[in-house]
Design a protein around this motif. Structure first.
Motif, mmCIF file in Angstrom:
data_model
loop_
_atom_site.group_PDB
_atom_site.id
_atom_site.type_symbol
_atom_site.label_atom_id
_atom_site.label_comp_id
_atom_site.label_asym_id
_atom_site.label_seq_id
_atom_site.Cartn_x
_atom_site.Cartn_y
_atom_site.Cartn_z
ATOM 1 N N TYR A 32 0.892 -1.244 -0.186
ATOM 2 C CA TYR A 32 0.189 -0.120 0.107
ATOM 3 C C TYR A 32 0.933 1.321 0.040
ATOM 4 N N ARG A 33 0.866 2.017 -0.935
ATOM 5 C CA ARG A 33 1.515 3.395 -1.043
ATOM 6 C C ARG A 33 1.254 4.187 0.061
ATOM 7 N N ILE A 34 2.293 4.678 0.797
ATOM 8 C CA ILE A 34 1.898 5.271 1.925
ATOM 9 C C ILE A 34 2.887 6.939 1.825
ATOM 10 N N LYS A 35 2.241 7.874 2.240
ATOM 11 C CA LYS A 35 2.979 8.996 2.240
ATOM 12 C C LYS A 35 2.386 9.797 3.612
ATOM 13 N N LEU A 36 3.503 10.396 4.360
ATOM 14 C CA LEU A 36 3.197 11.108 5.479
ATOM 15 C C LEU A 36 3.797 12.664 5.410
ATOM 16 N N GLU A 37 3.047 13.626 5.506
ATOM 17 C CA GLU A 37 3.586 14.900 5.388
ATOM 18 C C GLU A 37 3.446 15.444 6.993
ATOM 19 N N ALA A 38 4.431 15.908 7.441
ATOM 20 C CA ALA A 38 4.568 16.342 8.833
ATOM 21 C C ALA A 38 5.204 17.836 8.783
ATOM 22 N N ARG A 39 4.690 18.663 9.870
ATOM 23 C CA ARG A 39 5.322 20.119 9.816
ATOM 24 C C ARG A 39 5.426 20.406 11.395
ATOM 25 N N SER A 40 6.486 20.996 11.654
ATOM 26 C CA SER A 40 7.039 21.371 12.836
ATOM 27 C C SER A 40 6.599 22.994 13.026
ATOM 28 N N LEU A 41 5.620 23.090 13.847
ATOM 29 C CA LEU A 41 5.191 24.796 13.963
ATOM 30 C C LEU A 41 5.220 25.017 15.512
ATOM 31 N N SER A 56 -5.251 -6.948 18.503
ATOM 32 C CA SER A 56 -4.316 -6.259 19.390
ATOM 33 C C SER A 56 -5.204 -5.166 20.433
ATOM 34 N N THR A 57 -4.918 -4.775 21.496
ATOM 35 C CA THR A 57 -5.640 -4.022 22.199
ATOM 36 C C THR A 57 -4.952 -2.433 22.327
ATOM 37 N N SER A 58 -3.430 -2.727 21.760
ATOM 38 C CA SER A 58 -2.660 -1.276 21.883
ATOM 39 C C SER A 58 -2.228 -1.145 20.742
ATOM 40 N N PHE A 59 -1.690 0.215 20.599
ATOM 41 C CA PHE A 59 -1.034 0.451 19.421
ATOM 42 C C PHE A 59 0.705 0.455 19.624
ATOM 43 N N SER A 60 1.378 -0.040 18.486
ATOM 44 C CA SER A 60 2.749 -0.195 18.424
ATOM 45 C C SER A 60 3.192 0.541 17.212
ATOM 46 N N VAL A 61 4.378 0.956 17.421
ATOM 47 C CA VAL A 61 5.201 1.426 16.212
ATOM 48 C C VAL A 61 5.056 0.444 14.997
ATOM 49 N N ILE A 62 4.894 0.893 13.732
ATOM 50 C CA ILE A 62 5.142 0.111 12.706
ATOM 51 C C ILE A 62 6.518 -0.383 12.221
ATOM 52 N N PRO A 63 6.883 -1.562 12.581
ATOM 53 C CA PRO A 63 8.354 -2.286 12.196
ATOM 54 C C PRO A 63 8.904 -1.761 11.065
ATOM 55 N N ALA A 64 10.059 -1.640 10.928
ATOM 56 C CA ALA A 64 10.992 -1.237 9.713
ATOM 57 C C ALA A 64 10.532 -2.669 8.691
ATOM 58 N N TYR A 65 10.372 -3.673 8.890
ATOM 59 C CA TYR A 65 10.159 -4.768 7.811
ATOM 60 C C TYR A 65 8.637 -4.678 7.292
ATOM 61 N N ASN A 66 7.791 -3.673 7.918
ATOM 62 C CA ASN A 66 6.620 -3.627 7.170
ATOM 63 C C ASN A 66 6.617 -2.280 6.350
ATOM 64 N N LEU A 67 8.035 -1.529 6.415
ATOM 65 C CA LEU A 67 8.028 -0.224 5.897
ATOM 66 C C LEU A 67 8.849 -0.720 4.631
ATOM 67 N N LEU A 68 8.399 -0.055 3.398
ATOM 68 C CA LEU A 68 9.361 -0.451 2.179
ATOM 69 C C LEU A 68 9.596 0.759 1.489
ATOM 70 N N HIS A 69 10.840 0.942 0.791
ATOM 71 C CA HIS A 69 10.986 2.205 0.046
ATOM 72 C C HIS A 69 11.677 1.937 -1.202
ATOM 73 N N GLY A 171 6.762 5.710 0.495
ATOM 74 C CA GLY A 171 7.311 4.537 0.350
ATOM 75 C C GLY A 171 6.122 3.404 0.478
ATOM 76 N N TYR A 172 6.167 2.332 0.896
ATOM 77 C CA TYR A 172 4.951 1.267 1.124
ATOM 78 C C TYR A 172 4.810 0.736 2.207
ATOM 79 N N LEU A 173 3.568 0.450 2.664
ATOM 80 C CA LEU A 173 3.133 -0.381 4.028
ATOM 81 C C LEU A 173 2.761 -1.574 3.339
ATOM 82 N N ARG A 174 3.325 -2.699 4.181
ATOM 83 C CA ARG A 174 2.888 -4.126 3.900
ATOM 84 C C ARG A 174 2.556 -4.827 5.323
ATOM 85 N N ALA A 175 1.160 -5.261 5.296
ATOM 86 C CA ALA A 175 0.927 -6.110 6.378
ATOM 87 C C ALA A 175 1.525 -7.603 6.330
#
Length: 181
Positions: A32-41, A56-69, A171-175
């Motif tokens: 899945y094509r993913i794009k994040l735009e962040a602004r520090s203000l 799962s009942t809690s959030f976790s940081v998406i691991p690097a192996y699920n993020l592709l570039h 990049g891409y997100l792969r579950a």
């Protein structure tokens, strides 16, 4: 979910999604094509890309192996061609060689590269850090393996101010499994 104390927008396959409340069904092994735009203000920027996996009942940081570039070929650029893998070029018509620098016969300067899908690599997202808060001047490009940052009141990278900067991650997100995330 993009957890932040600042501004963050998520796009999945080109569609803007709510950064904290959207529930999506993802298929295992699909990119899945993913794009994040962040602004520090506001100073003291924090950004965390996380998900709640099925069952799962809690959030976790998406691991690097699920993020592709996309492959980035900075070390040996393809002189007359496209980068399609680490140190791998697809040459324009009329050129050959490891970096596509060897002309074959008469080659038109307007020749366009052959189209091909670039290789994807697990291990993070392509990041562009801008020295302003409007995505104007690129100061740094790199691969960020995780989106889990708390820079405090420091700069996130060389040539980037400690406030009033912006970032895009693409990049891409792969579950790994199918379900609702």
């Amino acid at each position: 979910q993009c957890e932040t104390n600042d501004r963050c927008t998520i796009f999945l396959n080109g569609s803007k999604i709510a950064a904290s409340t959207t529930v999506l069904q993802l298929q295992a092994g699909v990119n899945y094509r993913i794009k994040l735009e962040a602004r520090s203000l506001n100073g003291n920027p924090k950004y965390r890309l996380q998900w709640k996996q099925p069952n799962s009942t809690s959030f976790s940081v998406i691991p690097a192996y699920n993020l592709l570039h996309d492959v980035v070929c900075d070390a040996n650029p393809c002189v007359h061609g496209c980068c399609v893998g680490p140190n791998k070029c697809l040459c324009e018509q009329g050129h050959s060689g490891a970096d596509c620098s060897v002309p074959i016969g008469n080659c038109s300067a307007s020749a366009s590269p052959l189209s091909t899908a670039a290789e994807l690599v697990a291990g993070g997202l392509n990041a562009k850090y801008y020295s302003d808060s409007n995505f104007g001047t690129v100061a740094v490009t790199r691969i960020d393996s995780l989106i889990d940052f708390d820079w405090g009141y420091s700069s996130p990278a060389l040539n980037v101010p400690d406030d009033f900067f912006s970032i895009t991650w693409t990049g891409y997100l792969r579950a790994g499994n199918t379900g609702w995330f």
